[in-house]
Design an enzyme around this catalytic site. Structure first.
Site, mmCIF file in Angstrom:
data_model
loop_
_atom_site.group_PDB
_atom_site.id
_atom_site.type_symbol
_atom_site.label_atom_id
_atom_site.label_comp_id
_atom_site.label_asym_id
_atom_site.label_seq_id
_atom_site.Cartn_x
_atom_site.Cartn_y
_atom_site.Cartn_z
ATOM 1 C CG PHE A 1 7.040 2.221 -10.695
ATOM 2 C CD1 PHE A 1 8.412 2.304 -10.897
ATOM 3 C CD2 PHE A 1 6.581 1.802 -9.447
ATOM 4 C CE1 PHE A 1 9.309 1.988 -9.873
ATOM 5 C CE2 PHE A 1 7.470 1.493 -8.430
ATOM 6 C CZ PHE A 1 8.836 1.580 -8.643
ATOM 7 C CE LYS B 1 -4.002 2.227 -14.151
ATOM 8 N NZ LYS B 1 -2.831 2.986 -13.610
ATOM 9 C CD GLU C 1 -0.426 5.876 -11.024
ATOM 10 O OE1 GLU C 1 -0.490 4.833 -11.719
ATOM 11 O OE2 GLU C 1 -0.558 5.876 -9.789
ATOM 12 C CB SER D 1 2.201 -3.337 -4.340
ATOM 13 O OG SER D 1 0.962 -2.672 -4.426
ATOM 14 C CB CYS E 1 8.707 -8.138 -9.015
ATOM 15 S SG CYS E 1 8.884 -9.004 -10.562
ATOM 16 C CD GLU F 1 7.944 -5.613 -3.232
ATOM 17 O OE1 GLU F 1 6.821 -5.122 -3.122
ATOM 18 O OE2 GLU F 1 8.336 -6.197 -4.257
HETATM 19 P P1 NAD Z 1 1.216 -0.597 -7.398
HETATM 20 O O1 NAD Z 1 0.499 -1.768 -6.832
HETATM 21 O O2 NAD Z 1 1.278 0.656 -6.591
HETATM 22 O O3 NAD Z 1 0.542 -0.165 -8.790
HETATM 23 C C1 NAD Z 1 0.296 -1.106 -9.808
HETATM 24 C C2 NAD Z 1 -0.898 -0.635 -10.631
HETATM 25 O O4 NAD Z 1 -2.046 -0.553 -9.784
HETATM 26 C C3 NAD Z 1 -0.708 0.746 -11.251
HETATM 27 O O5 NAD Z 1 -1.223 0.735 -12.557
HETATM 28 C C4 NAD Z 1 -1.503 1.653 -10.337
HETATM 29 O O6 NAD Z 1 -2.051 2.774 -11.009
HETATM 30 C C5 NAD Z 1 -2.613 0.748 -9.825
HETATM 31 N N1 NAD Z 1 -3.052 1.107 -8.477
HETATM 32 C C6 NAD Z 1 -2.306 1.664 -7.488
HETATM 33 N N2 NAD Z 1 -3.051 1.842 -6.379
HETATM 34 C C7 NAD Z 1 -4.280 1.376 -6.657
HETATM 35 C C8 NAD Z 1 -5.502 1.272 -5.900
HETATM 36 N N3 NAD Z 1 -5.573 1.694 -4.640
HETATM 37 N N4 NAD Z 1 -6.561 0.736 -6.495
HETATM 38 C C9 NAD Z 1 -6.492 0.309 -7.774
HETATM 39 N N5 NAD Z 1 -5.384 0.379 -8.524
HETATM 40 C C10 NAD Z 1 -4.294 0.906 -7.985
HETATM 41 O O7 NAD Z 1 2.673 -1.090 -7.817
HETATM 42 P P2 NAD Z 1 3.897 -0.222 -8.335
HETATM 43 O O8 NAD Z 1 4.425 0.585 -7.209
HETATM 44 O O9 NAD Z 1 3.554 0.459 -9.612
HETATM 45 O O10 NAD Z 1 4.928 -1.383 -8.722
HETATM 46 C C11 NAD Z 1 5.801 -1.968 -7.799
HETATM 47 C C12 NAD Z 1 5.218 -3.239 -7.230
HETATM 48 O O11 NAD Z 1 4.924 -4.146 -8.279
HETATM 49 C C13 NAD Z 1 6.183 -3.977 -6.316
HETATM 50 O O12 NAD Z 1 5.460 -4.467 -5.215
HETATM 51 C C14 NAD Z 1 6.681 -5.125 -7.181
HETATM 52 O O13 NAD Z 1 7.123 -6.265 -6.483
HETATM 53 C C15 NAD Z 1 5.474 -5.429 -7.964
HETATM 54 N N6 NAD Z 1 5.806 -6.151 -9.179
HETATM 55 C C16 NAD Z 1 5.527 -7.481 -9.214
HETATM 56 C C17 NAD Z 1 5.864 -8.213 -10.334
HETATM 57 C C18 NAD Z 1 5.562 -9.676 -10.403
HETATM 58 O O14 NAD Z 1 5.711 -10.221 -11.470
HETATM 59 N N7 NAD Z 1 5.131 -10.323 -9.347
HETATM 60 C C19 NAD Z 1 6.493 -7.587 -11.417
HETATM 61 C C20 NAD Z 1 6.755 -6.228 -11.347
HETATM 62 C C21 NAD Z 1 6.402 -5.518 -10.221
#
Ligand code: NAD
Length: 512
Positions: A166, A190, A193, A243, A298, A397
Site C-alpha cells: 500500500f 495485483k 487493495e 511485509s 520501507c 517494524e
Molecule cells: P503486505 O505484506 O500486507 O501486503 C503486500 C501485498 O500482499 C498486498 O498486495 C496484499 O494484498 C498482499 N497480501 C497481504 N496479505 C496476504 C496474504 N496473507 N497472502 C497473500 N497475499 C497477501 O504489506 P503492506 O502492508 O501493503 O505494505 C507495507 C510493508 O511493505 C512493510 O512491511 C514495508 O516495509 C514493506 N515494503 C517493502 C519494500 C521493499 O522494497 N523492501 C518497499 C515498500 C514496502
C-alpha cells in the site's frame, strides 16, 4: 453500489457514495463477480470512498490467459518499437503525474508533494526502461572454434505478475511493469487493495500510449487472488514487495510452483550517528527520514543509534524540530505529514508508544497528543529514547511515525546491533570521518547503505534490494538485476561453414 466506472472519475474529495473499483483485463474495465469487496478510505477524512472488487481464481485465470494470448506478438515487436512505446508511456505518465499523485494522496494519505516525489522516482525506472535496446545487448565471440561463433541473448519469461504494497501505490508497480514490459513480457498487476485507483489510472495511460490490449492487466484482491497467481501454471515470474512474513510465503509458494520469484520484505532501518557528526544535519536527516510519509516507507529510518556522547545533544535537536512539523490533510499544501493508511494501522502504531513506556523507554514525544478535527487516521510524531533491543518498539517494524533512539557506547556496538537485526534493507551512517564511513560500508550487513544520506534508495540504473529478511530470492529489483530477472539467457553456438571444408567428425566438440 454504483456501476463500474473508469478510474480517473473515482476519487473526488467530496465523493458521496463509495465508488466501485474493478479489474482491468484485456484493455477494459471488467466487473468482479465474487461479490467480495474491500473498503477504500480517504485517510484524511476517515470516509469510505471506494469498494474494490476481490478477484476469484477464475478471474485471475482470465487475466493470465489474456496476458498469455498477448505475449507472442508483444515479444515479437522490434526493440525500437518497444523503446518508442516506453518513451510515449514516460511522456504520458509525466504529463499526468499530478493526477496520479492526487490518487495517492486521496487513498494513501501522503502529502501531495511526497506523492509527486513518488511518481518522479517511479518515472526514473520507466526512463531506464526506455534504453531497452542497449540493456538487452548480448555478447558475441567470433571463431571460438574454427568456423564457429557463440553469442548470448536474453529473452522474456512470458506472463509476469506483480504483487505490491500500500505504501507506494504508483512507484513500486513501476519498478516492476516498466522493466517487465520493456523486456517483452506481458504483465498482471495485483496492487494493494487499500489504494488501488492509481493502478487503474496508469492502466488507462498505458493504453492511451499505444500499449496493445492484454499486455498489461490489473486484478484486485486478497490472499485468494494472490494464491491463484502463485499457483497458476502460466505465470512464469512473480515480483513481490510487502511485509516480511508475506514475502517469505510468496517466495516459498511461488518457487514450489516453479516460478522465478523476487520477494522484497520489511525493514528496520538503522541510522548510526557517530560522536563527530554534525548534530543539526543528523537531526534534520533523522526527522525527515523517520516521519516523512508518516513513517510508512520501507526505507524510513526507524532506529537512530546514537554513539558515545552525542546522544543527549542529538535527542534534544530532534525533539526541538518536532513541534514545527505541520500535520494535516495531504491535499493542504502546508502539510508536511498526512494521516496513516487505515484506522487499524494507526491504532496499532499508537500502541507501540504505550508499549515502549511500559517496557522502559523514555517517551520524549507522544504522537497521541495530536489533535486534528474530524475522523481522519492521524497520529502525531513520537520519539522514544533509551530503547533497548528487547523492546517491541525495537524488534517490530512499526511502519509509522515512531522513532526509537538506542544509545551505544562504541562504533563496534552500533554495527553489531544493526548486523544482529533480522532485517537488512537500508542503513545509514552520519560522520565526518571518511575512514569510519568506509569501514562501515565494508562491515555492515545491509543491501543499501547511506553515508550521510538517510534514505539511500538507489537510482534507477542500480538495483534496489535488501539483505537477510528484507529480501527473498536472488534478484534485487529494477536496474540491471531487474533486467536479468525479467529475462532468461540463451547461448547460441553457430556454424556457417564453408561447404568446401565440411567432413564427418564423431568426436566430442572441442575448442581448437
Ligand atoms: P503486505 O505484506 O500486507 O501486503 C503486500 C501485498 O500482499 C498486498 O498486495 C496484499 O494484498 C498482499 N497480501 C497481504 N496479505 C496476504 C496474504 N496473507 N497472502 C497473500 N497475499 C497477501 O504489506 P503492506 O502492508 O501493503 O505494505 C507495507 C510493508 O511493505 C512493510 O512491511 C514495508 O516495509 C514493506 N515494503 C517493502 C519494500 C521493499 O522494497 N523492501 C518497499 C515498500 C514496502
Amino acid at each position: 453500489m454504483s456501476e463500474v466506472i473508469h478510474a480517473p472519475e473515482l476519487a473526488h474529495e467530496d465523493a458521496g457514495e463509495p465508488k466501485r473499483i474493478s479489474h482491468w483485463i484485456g484493455g477494459q474495465v471488467v466487473a468482479g463477480t465474487s461479490g467480495r469487496r474491500g473498503p477504500v478510505y480517504n485517510p484524511a477524512t476517515g470516509e469510505q470512498t471506494g469498494a474494490v472488487d476481490f478477484a476469484t481464481a477464475e478471474e485471475i485465470d482470465a487475466a493470465v490467459q489474456t496476458a498469455k494470448a498477448a505475449f507472442p506478438s508483444w515479444r515479437a515487436l522490434s526493440l525500437s518499437r518497444r523503446a518508442e512505446l516506453m518513451f510515449r508511456i514516460r511522456e504520458l505518465v509525466h504529463t499526468h503525474r499530478e493526477d496520479i499523485a492526487r490518487f495517492l494522496t486521496l487513498e494513501h494519505g501522503k502529502v501531495l508533494s511526497d506523492a509527486l516525489g513518488e511518481v518522479t522516482r517511479g518515472l526514473e525506472v520507466v526512463e531506464h526502461a526506455c534504453g531497452i535496446p542497449t540493456l538487452l545487448q548480448g555478447r558475441y565471440s567470433e571463431q571460438v572454434s574454427t568456423g564457429i561463433d557463440v553469442y548470448s541473448i536474453r529473452q522474456p519469461l512470458g506472463v509476469c505478475a506483480g504483487i505490491t504494497p500500500f505504501n507506494f501505490p504508483a512507484m513500486v508497480p513501476m519498478w516492476m511493469w516498466a522493466p517487465a514490459l520493456a523486456c517483452g513480457n506481458t504483465f498482471v498487476l495485483k496492487p494493494s487493495e487499500k489504494d488501488p485507483s492509481a493502478s487503474m489510472y496508469v492502466a488507462e495511460l498505458l493504453q492511451e500510449a499505444g500499449l496493445p490490449d492484454g499486455v498489461f492487466n490489473v486484478v484486485h484482491g486478497d490472499k485468494v487472488a494472490v494464491d491463484a497467481i502463485l499457483e497458476h501454471p502460466d505465470v512464469a515470474g512473480v515480483s513481490f514487495v510487502g511485509s516480511t512474513p508475506i514475502a517469505r510465503y510468496i517466495y516459498e509458494t511461488g518457487a514450489k510452483h516453479g516460478k522465478r520469484v523476487q520477494a522484497l520484505g520489511g525493514a528496520k532501518n538503522h541510522m548510526v550517528v557517530l560522536p563527530d557528526a554534525d548534530v543539526d544535519m543528523a537531526a534534520d536527516a533523522a526527522v525527515g527520514a523517520a516521519y516523512g510519509s508518516a513513517g510508512e516507507r520501507c526505507m524510513a529510518v526507524s532506529v537512530v543509534v546514537a554513539v558515545g556522547d552525542i546522544g543527549d545533544r542529538l535527542v534534544a535537536a530532534i525533539e526541538e524540530r518536532l513541534p514545527k512539523l505541520k500535520i494535516g490533510s495531504g491535499l493542504d499544501p502546508a502539510s508536511e505529514m498526512g494521516p496513516l493508511v487505515t484506522r487499524e494501522h494507526r491504532d496499532k502504531v499508537a500502541s507501540y508508544i504505550e508499549g515502549g513506556r511500559e517496557q522502559g523507554a523514555t517517551v520524549v514525544a507522544d504522537g497521541r497528543e495530536l489533535d486534528v478535527d474530524g475522523d481522519g487516521f492521524f497520529l502525531g510524531v513520537s520519539l522514544l529514547d533509551n530503547v533497548t533491543p528487547e523492546m517491541d518498539a525495537y524488534r517490530d517494524e512499526i511502519f509509522g511515525p515512531v522513532l526509537s533512539v538506542v544509545r551505544a557506547e562504541t562504533y563496534d556496538e552500533a554495527v553489531r546491533l544493526a548486523n544482529e537485526n533480522p532485517y537488512g534493507n537500508g542503513v545509514a551512517i552520519f560522520t565526518r570521518d571518511g575512514g569510519a564511513a568506509r569501514r562501515f560500508q565494508f562491515e555492515i550487513d545491509a543491501g543499501m547503505v547511506g553515508i550521510n544520506v538517510p534514505i539511500p534508495v538507489p537510482v534507477a540504473y542500480y538495483s534496489f534490494g535488501g539483505w537477510k529478511s528484507s529480501l527473498f530470492g536472488d534478484s534485487h529489483i529494477y536496474g540491471p538485476e531487474g533486467i536479468n530477472f525479467y529475462t532468461r539467457g540463451k547461448v547460441v553456438t553457430s556454424r556457417w561453414p564453408d561447404p568446401a571444408t565440411s567432413t564427418v567428425d564423431l568426436g566430442f566438440p572441442q575448442t581448437r
